[in-house]
Write a protein that holds these residues in place. Sequence first.
Motif: not given
Length: 212
Positions: A48-54, A96-100
């Motif tokens: 749910l966050t920008p952290a890499p879940a890979s 989110l829209a502002r962040y992205g």
Amino acid sequence: MLAVLLAVATIIALTVNVPGPEEIRDRVAAAGLLGVAVFVLAYAGLSLTPAPASVFSIASGVLFGFVGGALVVFAAAMIAATIAYGISRYLGAEALARYGGDRTARAVAFLRERGLVSVLLARLIPLFPFWLVNYAGGLSGITFRHYTLGTAIGIIPGVLSYVALGAFGTDPLSWPFLAAIAAFLVLTLAGSYSARRMRSSKPMLAEGAGHA
């Protein structure tokens, strides 16, 4: 990113007394369903966050094996995708829209363009980060049925390739591991190529995003 992860893993394996894959799997198996549930929730929360879940996908292959790891990652990814869709669809995601920024606008416009097909392509090809597609799905207004179906089918190749890296990483000359590396490279190259194509058609996408 993959090269860095492999390099770090090699250094740790040579300098630290790290338990082997079988020992780690035995410990996780001893935890039973509780261990699986904790992993799924942690993976879903991270997604749910920008952290890499890979990284968690690869770890899942080490902890649960190829089949078990793939099932765990698939379940966690679908949970995260559903939650993020609901958040952005019904609660709004202005932050989110502002962040992205422009990237969010492109993702929303892309998903809105062809519905189910767009979701499927966005999941098959790493054109946008997984978390961003999750939220953009709700913002785009695409139906939940098309979103979940496209996600469920589209994430399968990526899930299998990442989990296989962890499950078969102890035998780098085995065909499953080599196949996982090949799949990872194909997905990465396809994503890079598609991203360049999208940047070249940026004005068209920006125009589509303006109808939000």
